[in-house]
Design a protein around this motif. Structure first.
Motif, PDB file in Angstrom:
ATOM      1  N   GLN A  19       0.824  -1.218   0.000  1.00 37.31           N
ATOM      2  CA  GLN A  19       0.000   0.000   0.000  1.00 37.31           C
ATOM      3  C   GLN A  19       0.849   1.255   0.000  1.00 37.31           C
ATOM      4  OE1 GLN A  19      -3.482  -0.061   2.840  1.00 37.31           O
ATOM      5  NE2 GLN A  19      -2.373  -1.839   3.564  1.00 37.31           N
ATOM      6  N   TRP A  57     -13.905   0.134   3.760  1.00 36.63           N
ATOM      7  CA  TRP A  57     -13.884   0.351   2.315  1.00 36.63           C
ATOM      8  C   TRP A  57     -12.471   0.676   1.844  1.00 36.63           C
ATOM      9  CZ3 TRP A  57     -16.831  -0.319  -1.885  1.00 36.63           C
ATOM     10  CH2 TRP A  57     -16.470   0.375  -3.052  1.00 36.63           C
ATOM     11  N   HIS A  58     -11.866   1.693   2.455  1.00 31.57           N
ATOM     12  CA  HIS A  58     -10.567   2.171   1.974  1.00 31.57           C
ATOM     13  C   HIS A  58      -9.456   1.150   2.162  1.00 31.57           C
ATOM     14  CE1 HIS A  58     -11.360   6.050   0.376  1.00 31.57           C
ATOM     15  NE2 HIS A  58     -12.045   6.405   1.434  1.00 31.57           N
ATOM     16  N   ILE A  85      -9.849  -1.453  -0.587  1.00 36.36           N
ATOM     17  CA  ILE A  85      -9.563  -0.915  -1.924  1.00 36.36           C
ATOM     18  C   ILE A  85      -8.060  -0.649  -2.064  1.00 36.36           C
ATOM     19  CG2 ILE A  85      -9.926   1.053  -3.494  1.00 36.36           C
ATOM     20  CD1 ILE A  85     -12.444  -0.584  -3.356  1.00 36.36           C
ATOM     21  N   GLU A  86      -7.462  -0.091  -1.028  1.00 36.25           N
ATOM     22  CA  GLU A  86      -6.028   0.227  -1.091  1.00 36.25           C
ATOM     23  C   GLU A  86      -5.187  -1.048  -1.201  1.00 36.25           C
ATOM     24  OE1 GLU A  86      -4.093   3.375  -0.613  1.00 36.25           O
ATOM     25  OE2 GLU A  86      -5.947   4.051  -1.529  1.00 36.25           O
ATOM     26  N   LEU A 126      -6.371  -3.096  -4.666  1.00 40.48           N
ATOM     27  CA  LEU A 126      -6.449  -2.453  -5.982  1.00 40.48           C
ATOM     28  C   LEU A 126      -5.355  -1.400  -6.169  1.00 40.48           C
ATOM     29  CD1 LEU A 126      -7.882  -2.062  -8.690  1.00 40.48           C
ATOM     30  CD2 LEU A 126      -9.557  -0.611  -7.559  1.00 40.48           C
ATOM     31  N   THR A 127      -5.311  -0.434  -5.282  1.00 45.24           N
ATOM     32  CA  THR A 127      -4.299   0.614  -5.429  1.00 45.24           C
ATOM     33  C   THR A 127      -2.888   0.020  -5.369  1.00 45.24           C
ATOM     34  OG1 THR A 127      -5.810   2.253  -4.523  1.00 45.24           O
ATOM     35  CG2 THR A 127      -3.470   2.797  -4.454  1.00 45.24           C
ATOM     36  N   PHE A 168      -1.835  -1.122  -8.738  1.00 47.86           N
ATOM     37  CA  PHE A 168      -1.424   0.040  -9.539  1.00 47.86           C
ATOM     38  C   PHE A 168       0.026   0.401  -9.215  1.00 47.86           C
ATOM     39  CE2 PHE A 168      -1.402   4.843  -8.894  1.00 47.86           C
ATOM     40  CZ  PHE A 168      -0.919   5.140 -10.161  1.00 47.86           C
ATOM     41  N   PHE A 169       0.365   0.473  -7.932  1.00 44.94           N
ATOM     42  CA  PHE A 169       1.736   0.827  -7.522  1.00 44.94           C
ATOM     43  C   PHE A 169       2.747  -0.202  -8.056  1.00 44.94           C
ATOM     44  CE2 PHE A 169       0.047   3.006  -3.402  1.00 44.94           C
ATOM     45  CZ  PHE A 169      -0.204   4.166  -4.115  1.00 44.94           C
TER      46      PHE A 169
END
Lengths: 248, 240
Positions: free
Chosen positions: A65, A107-108, A111-112, A115-116, A119-120
């Motif tokens: 993250q 939620w965060h 998602i982090e 998903l995020t 991306f990283f």
């Protein structure tokens, strides 16, 4: 061997599916960076197992993250081996609750993490893959990303989002020799499914054509295929690994 | 008037699609509350253009980064109309990029706008819909959510995420007579699209089997028909 000389990063590689993937890729000849967040003993054990059968591996602590930690991990890999051929985005977690009880934190966090973080990690390895005009990215999704699931609106959103990210990236990188795919496991026998309520567990097994959960090794086999040079004309795909449960 | 007496919340975007949705709902008799952000100059224009329609349309400011604000929008709608039958969320594109150029700030802004916001407003409308054992949620995602698009990493992740969210909601609230569906429009003719280079416009159409782009006027018909579906088992239906 199929992956001789190749270098793989497996996030969340200390246990469960990630562990099986790290071992499988190493057996296929890859050098493996075993990423972990907290389970240092387990990660070291995976590295030791790989070295036992003559493979090459090392463990890197990084919270996926954290974009800077992820960049540093990719950098550590390049410093050690000079290349990154394969990225398996496996790290993830779920935090289930019905939507009416869900908080922004539920939620965060989900998602982090699911998903995020991907991306990283993809962004961190893209340059190295492009430089050699070769790359395989395999993202570990979930059946919940395809069909949704009660109590998992955060997790299903993240895993569905992963499919969107995968397909866009697959289109972007197709001319660079980089493929990006998703495996979408159903319930797999790992720590992840231990908290399943007994009734749900029984129902999930009884309604599955194979009458059992999958194993981490069965998921690793599919990831190894997507991650191999042989899977060169397959990109943007989602493969359910579910014993024929839903046959999407 | 098929939607007479019903009320709807429409949020998301600054788009002509949102305008078309509001217009279609109000012209079929629904009372519409348009939840708009602080700097949303198109909301007032939509309200003005809908003034003569059967249903009434009002704009309420909402900050979908805060759950309390989403809940306040629902409370305001209930106070005004006594019921809430429909929620329609519209995705809207903003700064996006290819992966190598995509910044973390752009990524987070896109997810906040097109995914987190949808989660919050969906959560906010469910208590009243559950109480009345009726509700129709339609989330407008995008074709990129199904098939991806180069240079649209964050937008496709967010809109694909909406599909997973929608399906989970659909499963969770089906016992209360609430349906949740997503629509994934392809290329719809809007002014925003027409500002693209004309060549691009032609190429886009030539790749589509029907050889034409979608009409924003026809899109809302889907929204209106989806909320009307009586199929209790219609958990999720994507209409590309």
């Amino acid at each position: 061997m199929e992956l001789s000389e190749q270098v793989a990063i497996v996030t969340g590689g200390s246990r469960g599916i990630g562990r099986a993937v790290a071992l499988r890729l190493a057996r296929n000849g890859a050098r493996v960076l075993v990423n972990y967040r907290r389970q240092v003993a387990e990660a070291d054990k995976v590295v030791a197992l790989i070295r036992e059968f003559g493979g090459d591996a090392f463990a890197v602590a990084a919270d996926v993250q954290d974009e800077y930690a992820v960049e540093a991990m990719a950098q550590a890999c390049l410093e050690r081996w000079g290349r990154i051929d394969l990225l398996v985005n496996n790290a993830g977690m779920s935090w289930d609750t019905p939507l009416f009880r869900m908080t922004d934190q539920h939620w965060h966090t989900v998602i982090e993490t699911n998903l995020t973080s991907v991306f990283f990690c993809c962004r961190a390895v893209l340059g190295a893959m492009r430089a050699r005009a070769y790359g395989r990215i395999v993202n570990v999704g979930s059946l919940a990303g395809l069909f949704g699931n009660v109590g998992q609106s955060n997790y299903a959103a993240a895993k569905a989002g992963l499919i969107g990210l995968t397909r866009s990236l697959a289109r972007e990188c197709a001319l660079d020799g980089i493929t990006v795919n998703v495996v979408a496991p159903a319930y797999i026998e790992t720590d992840f499914v231990e908290p399943l309520p007994p009734l749900l567990r029984t129902w999930s097994i009884e309604t599955n054509p194979m009458r059992r959960f999958g194993t981490a090794e069965e998921v690793a086999a599919a990831i190894a295929f997507f991650g191999s040079p042989a899977a060169s004309y397959i990109t943007g795909q989602v493969l359910a690994i579910d014993g024929g449960w839903v046959m999407p | 008037m098929e939607l007479a007496g019903q009320s709807a919340i429409v949020v998301g975007g600054n788009s002509e699609i949102r305008h078309a949705v509001v217009y279609a709902l109000a012209s079929r008799g629904a009372n519409v509350v348009l939840g708009s952000s602080q700097h949303d100059d198109l909301a007032a224009a939509t309200v003005a253009q809908c003034i003569a329609l059967a249903g009434s349309v009002s704009a309420e400011e909402v900050d979908l980064e805060q759950f309390d604000s989403a809940a306040a929008l629902v409370a305001a709608t209930l106070q005004q109309y006594g019921r809430l039958d429909h929620l329609i969320t519209c995705a809207s594109a903003s700064g996006d990029a290819r992966l190598a150029e995509l910044t973390t700030t752009q990524w987070r802004a896109m997810l906040a706008l097109n995914l987190d916001a949808v989660y919050r407003i969906c959560k906010a409308v469910l208590p009243t819909m559950k109480r009345r054992r009726y509700g129709r949620i339609v989330n407008i995602a995008a074709l990129q959510g199904l098939g991806g698009g180069p240079g649209e990493i964050a937008f496709s992740a967010a809109t694909a995420g909406v599909l997973g969210l929608t399906r989970s909601i659909a499963r969770e609230v089906a016992p209360w007579g609430i349906t949740a569906n997503a629509i994934a429009p392809g290329i719809i003719t809007t002014n925003a699209l027409c500002t693209r280079v004309p060549d691009q416009y032609t190429i886009d159409a030539s790749l589509i089997p029907l050889r034409r782009l979608g009409s924003r006027k026809k899109l809302p018909l889907l929204h209106c028909s989806l909320p009307h579906r009586q199929h209790p088992i219609s958990l999720d239906r994507r209409l590309p």
